[in-house]
Write a protein that holds these residues in place. Structure first.
Motif, mmCIF file in Angstrom:
data_model
loop_
_atom_site.group_PDB
_atom_site.id
_atom_site.type_symbol
_atom_site.label_atom_id
_atom_site.label_comp_id
_atom_site.label_asym_id
_atom_site.label_seq_id
_atom_site.Cartn_x
_atom_site.Cartn_y
_atom_site.Cartn_z
ATOM 1 N N ASP A 215 31.238 15.417 -45.846
ATOM 2 C CA ASP A 215 32.446 16.055 -46.387
ATOM 3 C C ASP A 215 32.771 17.379 -45.700
ATOM 4 O O ASP A 215 33.926 17.624 -45.333
ATOM 5 C CB ASP A 215 32.249 16.270 -47.896
ATOM 6 C CG ASP A 215 33.539 16.633 -48.605
ATOM 7 O OD1 ASP A 215 34.489 15.828 -48.519
ATOM 8 O OD2 ASP A 215 33.611 17.705 -49.218
ATOM 9 N N HIS A 219 36.241 18.057 -43.683
ATOM 10 C CA HIS A 219 37.174 19.124 -44.054
ATOM 11 C C HIS A 219 37.667 19.876 -42.813
ATOM 12 O O HIS A 219 38.819 20.291 -42.743
ATOM 13 C CB HIS A 219 36.495 20.128 -44.990
ATOM 14 C CG HIS A 219 36.591 19.761 -46.440
ATOM 15 N ND1 HIS A 219 37.782 19.697 -47.116
ATOM 16 C CD2 HIS A 219 35.628 19.432 -47.345
ATOM 17 C CE1 HIS A 219 37.548 19.355 -48.383
ATOM 18 N NE2 HIS A 219 36.256 19.178 -48.541
ATOM 19 N N HIS A 254 35.070 9.875 -52.304
ATOM 20 C CA HIS A 254 36.503 10.093 -52.072
ATOM 21 C C HIS A 254 36.724 10.162 -50.571
ATOM 22 O O HIS A 254 35.768 10.373 -49.819
ATOM 23 C CB HIS A 254 36.985 11.400 -52.733
ATOM 24 C CG HIS A 254 36.237 12.603 -52.227
ATOM 25 N ND1 HIS A 254 36.490 13.164 -50.988
ATOM 26 C CD2 HIS A 254 35.217 13.322 -52.755
ATOM 27 C CE1 HIS A 254 35.663 14.185 -50.808
ATOM 28 N NE2 HIS A 254 34.865 14.301 -51.850
ATOM 29 N N GLN A 256 39.647 11.849 -47.544
ATOM 30 C CA GLN A 256 40.351 13.125 -47.359
ATOM 31 C C GLN A 256 41.683 12.868 -46.653
ATOM 32 O O GLN A 256 41.811 11.947 -45.849
ATOM 33 C CB GLN A 256 39.527 14.086 -46.502
ATOM 34 C CG GLN A 256 38.216 14.490 -47.140
ATOM 35 C CD GLN A 256 37.722 15.843 -46.659
ATOM 36 O OE1 GLN A 256 38.502 16.707 -46.252
ATOM 37 N NE2 GLN A 256 36.415 16.038 -46.707
ATOM 38 N N HIS A 360 41.082 17.027 -50.358
ATOM 39 C CA HIS A 360 41.154 15.881 -51.273
ATOM 40 C C HIS A 360 41.308 16.394 -52.693
ATOM 41 O O HIS A 360 41.377 17.592 -52.913
ATOM 42 C CB HIS A 360 39.904 15.016 -51.109
ATOM 43 C CG HIS A 360 38.627 15.800 -51.226
ATOM 44 N ND1 HIS A 360 37.987 15.995 -52.405
ATOM 45 C CD2 HIS A 360 37.911 16.485 -50.292
ATOM 46 C CE1 HIS A 360 36.906 16.743 -52.197
ATOM 47 N NE2 HIS A 360 36.835 17.064 -50.921
HETATM 48 ZN ZN LIG Z 1 35.249 18.186 -50.146
#
Ligand SMILES: [Zn+2]
Length: 380
Positions: A215, A219, A254, A256, A360
């Motif tokens: 993650d 990002h 999740h 992004q 996200h």
């Molecule tokens: Zn994140």
């Protein structure tokens, strides 16, 4: 996962990959079929891992984003850090605005202990690990980046699991969580998994849940070659484990979406979410935010958002979101989210850090559609 533990395999390895979108998984994993799951709303780790590991939705576990109101304390909690979030001092906010930087969410000095109990933050639920253990399995969590997070969130997530030895999660990464060396990063991770598999004595089926943080990198850089290469190495490892009668399952929390920073959105957002308009700082996660307007200003805040950001942001009340099917609104959830919910569909709210290129929390396909892949154990 529970069903798989009863199969002839020695046990199951779950690769819990943070931030991985469906299409990135489909591009990288060619040796197994990639199925599509839907993330939670909001599409953020705090909410999605709770749902994945308990099978309950946010109206039940109440972990509705990274930041939300704790009704008993009437304060805004940063759930991962387990601390109160205050409005930043006006001078710092003005400076950040004029510099074109994103407003920092780091508050000044915070009390040592959070003014709430764990169960005020997250409603206790039975975890996958507790259920697997009741069924005779041994459960181990390889937390890696999550090992440094002590609060109620990880305590709730990992109930019933042994925690593996501390990991060398920095191997192959920069201090900012970017993947500097995909091969080294994957090798360190897979070596830690190997260590746990090798030490397991087969007296009971093993459920090993290993956290993989992509993650932070995504990002900053999106779904680039480094991410693709890590996924490739992970599939090689998964195939090798499956050959040795381990069932391997990978999924994410999740995806992004790429941000399009917009100074106008940032300016309007800063105004409506400020201490002059709201009782508490804004909650939520990334691209979905909760606003707690002062009662006398609620109508005005809603009108400003609709008039000035109506083309980029979906605005609704918690009740309206329930009508759209985004959540099941219960009194507990209603008390945590504010009177106004804002979901960005185009630009960006001022992000926590100005260097983010992807984020996200919202409801776009990129954020909501996540992979589930299983490499079945080879028959003994
Ligand atoms: Zn994140």
């Amino acid at each position: 996962v529970l069903g798989g533990l009863r199969s002839p395999a020695r046990g199951t390895v779950v690769l819990a990959i943070d931030g991985l979108s469906l299409d990135a998984a489909e591009r990288a994993w060619t040796g197994a079929s990639v199925r599509c799951l839907t993330s939670t709303f909001p599409s953020t780790s705090v909410t999605a891992w709770m749902t994945a590991l308990t099978g309950t939705d946010p109206s039940q576990h109440l972990a509705v984003g990274m930041l939300y109101r704790i009704p008993r304390a009437d304060r805004l909690a940063h759930v991962v850090a387990n601390r109160v979030v205050e409005f930043e001092p006006a001078a710092a906010a003005a400076e950040a605005a004029t510099a074109g930087a994103q407003a920092t969410r780091q508050p000044a000095a915070q009390p040592e202990t959070a003014p709430w109990r764990d169960e005020d933050v997250i409603a206790p639920q039975v975890t996958l690990f507790e259920r697997a253990r009741a069924g005779g399995a041994r459960c181990v969590v390889l937390g890696r980046d999550m090992d440094k997070i002590p609060g109620p969130w990880t305590r709730s997530l990992f109930r019933g699991a042994e925690r593996a030895m501390p990991s060398d999660r920095q191997e192959g990464m920069t201090g900012e969580g970017e993947i500097a060396d995909p091969a080294r990063y994957a090798a360190a991770l897979t070596a830690e998994v190997e260590g746990i598999l090798a030490a397991h004595d087969d007296g009971a089926p093993l459920l090993l849940w290993a956290y993989v943080n992509l993650d932070d990198h995504i990002h900053r850089h999106g779904y680039d070659a480094a991410v693709h290469n890590v996924l490739g190495y992970l599939e090689q490892a998964a195939v090798a484990w499956a050959d040795r009668q381990w069932r391997v399952l990978a999924h994410s929390d999740h995806g992004q979406a790429e941000l399009r920073p917009d100074a106008r959105v940032a300016r309007v957002w800063q105004q409506v979410s400020s201490a002059s308009c709201c009782r508490l700082p804004s909650g939520g996660a990334g691209r979905a935010r909760w606003l707690y307007p002062k009662p006398a200003l609620e109508t005005r805040v809603r009108r400003v958002l609709a008039e000035q950001l109506g083309d980029q942001v979906v605005i609704g009340s918690p009740e309206e979101l329930a009508g759209w099917g985004l959540w099941r609104l219960t009194p507990g959830l209603r008390d945590r989210v504010g009177e106004i919910v804002a979901i960005t569909t185009a630009g960006d709210f001022p992000a926590a850090k100005g260097h983010l290129r992807f984020d996200h929390g919202g409801v776009s396909e990129r954020e909501m559609l996540v992979p589930l892949t299983i490499w079945p154990a080879r028959e003994r």
